[in-house]
Write a protein that holds these residues in place. Structure first.
Motif, PDB file in Angstrom:
ATOM      1  N   GLY A 147      13.955 110.681 -26.548  1.00 46.29           N
ATOM      2  CA  GLY A 147      13.749 112.034 -26.803  1.00 46.29           C
ATOM      3  C   GLY A 147      15.048 112.932 -26.853  1.00 46.29           C
ATOM      4  N   LEU A 148      15.707 112.366 -25.796  1.00 43.81           N
ATOM      5  CA  LEU A 148      17.116 113.229 -25.734  1.00 43.81           C
ATOM      6  C   LEU A 148      18.086 113.106 -27.192  1.00 43.81           C
ATOM      7  CD1 LEU A 148      17.817 114.709 -23.190  1.00 43.81           C
ATOM      8  CD2 LEU A 148      19.637 112.904 -22.960  1.00 43.81           C
TER       9      LEU A 148
ATOM     10  N   ASP B 154      14.592 117.296 -16.610  1.00 42.83           N
ATOM     11  CA  ASP B 154      15.634 117.513 -15.529  1.00 42.83           C
ATOM     12  C   ASP B 154      15.747 116.349 -14.585  1.00 42.83           C
ATOM     13  OD1 ASP B 154      17.397 119.211 -13.915  1.00 42.83           O
ATOM     14  OD2 ASP B 154      15.836 119.481 -12.499  1.00 42.83           O
ATOM     15  N   ALA B 155      14.621 115.670 -14.237  1.00 43.27           N
ATOM     16  CA  ALA B 155      14.407 114.383 -13.410  1.00 43.27           C
ATOM     17  C   ALA B 155      15.228 113.462 -14.157  1.00 43.27           C
ATOM     18  CB  ALA B 155      13.184 113.843 -13.291  1.00 43.27           C
ATOM     19  N   TYR B 156      15.294 113.186 -15.560  1.00 43.45           N
ATOM     20  CA  TYR B 156      15.873 112.000 -16.273  1.00 43.45           C
ATOM     21  C   TYR B 156      17.255 112.365 -16.247  1.00 43.45           C
ATOM     22  CZ  TYR B 156      17.630 109.219 -20.108  1.00 43.45           C
ATOM     23  OH  TYR B 156      18.360 108.456 -20.772  1.00 43.45           O
ATOM     24  N   LEU B 157      17.712 113.490 -16.448  1.00 42.22           N
ATOM     25  CA  LEU B 157      19.340 113.907 -16.537  1.00 42.22           C
ATOM     26  C   LEU B 157      19.775 113.657 -15.261  1.00 42.22           C
ATOM     27  CD1 LEU B 157      18.913 117.018 -19.094  1.00 42.22           C
ATOM     28  CD2 LEU B 157      20.173 114.862 -19.646  1.00 42.22           C
TER      29      LEU B 157
ATOM     30  N   THR C 205      12.485 106.365 -13.045  1.00 44.21           N
ATOM     31  CA  THR C 205      12.574 104.791 -13.061  1.00 44.21           C
ATOM     32  C   THR C 205      11.709 104.275 -13.740  1.00 44.21           C
ATOM     33  OG1 THR C 205      11.018 104.645 -11.236  1.00 44.21           O
ATOM     34  CG2 THR C 205      13.399 104.909 -10.395  1.00 44.21           C
ATOM     35  N   ASP C 206      12.172 103.051 -14.083  1.00 42.19           N
ATOM     36  CA  ASP C 206      10.918 102.134 -15.010  1.00 42.19           C
ATOM     37  C   ASP C 206      10.073 101.702 -14.197  1.00 42.19           C
ATOM     38  OD1 ASP C 206      12.302 102.666 -17.404  1.00 42.19           O
ATOM     39  OD2 ASP C 206      13.502 100.925 -17.201  1.00 42.19           O
TER      40      ASP C 206
END
Length: 449
Positions: free
Chosen positions: A368-369, A422-425, A430-431
């Motif tokens: 997505g990024l 925001d949480a991903y960056l 987690t996976d």
């Protein structure tokens, strides 16, 4: 070369496509959980209006779209088809990537394509109020929007983990006049049990469906509406694929690969089913449905008869399932956290007309990024699963040195999901991956189709 392919309003499809008319293997019937016998339309009457039940069981290939529905769809349809040239250049691929942008609807996703007709058919049947569930909130937003357009009340039971993660979805619903509560809630018997055990229970689509169905059958002038899974819902979404076929013809292209994300199956089927019809009649194409590794319904779930909800109030549906008691991890792609798969999508998978792939959460956000930094648009977390597959297929085309045409279902934007990015960056995601051993106890007593 045009990067955006538009149709005029006069070119909007005037009929929905019903794949049941072309399936090589007929769809197994829903079963009554008490008798094990096929259900009859009258058994569904307390839940749905009869005009939608007739669509659910119809074997007609084409169903006319009412003018009153078309007038509402014209607000954003036909939606544009884009060429993802910046992504192609970034990947250095010989593949040509097109995507159908369903993020242009007022709620920002594909969901109004069925919300508008469902609310219309309820209204002409005399219904005043609709109860429903929602995962990530896209369906609840779409139904609230549609109810506002036709003057009906909407009550939405939103899976609690998404209710907490995505407050702006609730605000969208309330802006259009809908009432949204976190599920499990104290408002129904189905929800009260879970709520009293744990007021912060994360919820699931199965629980939320149980609450909405109970609300519908116990409230005056109320029916239930489902945003995915059922035959008539998938049929309403085929307006997407039918438009795409017209748009691809404008630039003299035909896809080798069709890709969409899959939770219950509606957005994927909407783009794919008109092409699956071509495949049934001889076209050599690859059709890929993409799901999370944390909810691997198609890639690891058996093809069984199961309930569509946790309280086991629905008919038994023939579908790939992880068991109606499955409580998925709280991934941000809330729209892909359903335990079952649409019977029509499940049947296509069983017949080899489509294939399924699972992607983990971090891989999808990375995709997505990449998309946002090349094509500009920020995708919904659900859509990111399909984008991960597009990138994989485009890289394969580069390795093979083959020109391929890839068509993506871009099912919605992620502007309301920025907290997830925001949480991903920040490195907070987690996976999650379910194993066959995790799934076996959930489905061991289910009847195989």
């Amino acid at each position: 070369m045009d990067r955006k392919i538009f149709l005029s309003e006069k070119d909007i499809p005037k009929e929905w496509y019903n794949i049941q008319a072309d399936l090589p293997t007929p769809l197994p019937p829903p079963l009554h959980p008490g008798t094990g016998e096929p259900i009859t339309p009258d058994m569904l009457a307390p839940i749905f209006p009869m005009n939608l039940i007739e669509q659910e069981v119809s074997q007609e290939r084409w169903i006319k779209i009412p003018e009153e529905v078309l007038e509402k769809l014209y607000m954003w349809r036909p939606s544009p088809l884009y060429r993802a040239t910046n992504l192609e250049k970034f990947l250095g691929t010989p593949a040509r990537i097109y995507y159908k942008n369903e993020g242009v609807s007022p709620p920002g996703s594909h969901k109004p394509n069925t919300a508008i007709p469902q609310v219309y058919y309820n209204k002409v049947f005399g219904i005043k109020r609709i109860a429903t569930e929602t995962g990530a909130g896209q369906w609840g937003s779409a139904l609230s929007f549609a109810c506002n357009q036709f003057g009906l009340e909407a009550k939405v039971y939103m899976v609690r983990v998404s209710y907490n993660q995505k407050p702006y979805r609730r605000i969208m619903m309330e802006t259009w006049g809908g009432k949204c509560v976190p599920s499990p809630s104290p408002d129904t018997n189905a929800g009260r049990k879970f709520y009293e055990e744990n007021p912060e229970h994360p919820g699931s689509l199965g629980i939320a469906i149980s609450e909405a169905v109970e609300d519908a059958v116990t409230s005056k002038d109320t029916r239930y509406a489902l945003g995915s899974v059922l035959n008539h819902v998938l049929m309403h979404q085929t307006i997407v694929g039918l438009e795409a076929q017209k748009q691809m013809a404008v630039v003299n292209e035909y896809p080798n690969i069709i890709i969409g994300c899959v939770g219950g199956g509606s957005n994927f089927a909407g783009l794919a089913f008109p092409y699956v019809r071509d495949k049934i009649h001889g076209k050599d194409i690859k059709v890929i449905g993409c799901e999370p590794t944390s909810c691997p319904t198609m890639t690891k779930g058996p093809y069984v008869y199961d309930f569509g909800d946790t309280a086991k109030t629905t008919p038994l549906l023939p579908m790939h399932s992880l068991g109606s008691g499955f409580i998925p991890p709280g991934i941000h792609a809330g729209g892909l956290r359903y335990h079952g798969m649409a019977p029509l999508v499940s049947r296509c998978l069983a017949d080899g007309l489509i294939e399924a792939k699972a992607f983990n959460q971090l891989e999808t956000f990375a995709a997505g990024l990449t998309w946002a930094r090349t094509e500009g648009f920020i995708p919904a977390p659900e859509t990111n699963h399909a984008i991960a597959s597009v990138i994989e297929e485009a890289k394969r085309a580069k390795e093979e040195g083959k020109e391929k045409v890839i068509l993506l279902m871009w099912s919605g934007h992620g502007i309301i999901d920025l907290a997830a990015y925001d949480a991903y960056l920040a490195g907070k995601l987690t996976d999650y991956e379910m194993s066959f051993e995790d799934i076996e106890p959930l489905v061991c007593d289910l009847k195989k189709c």
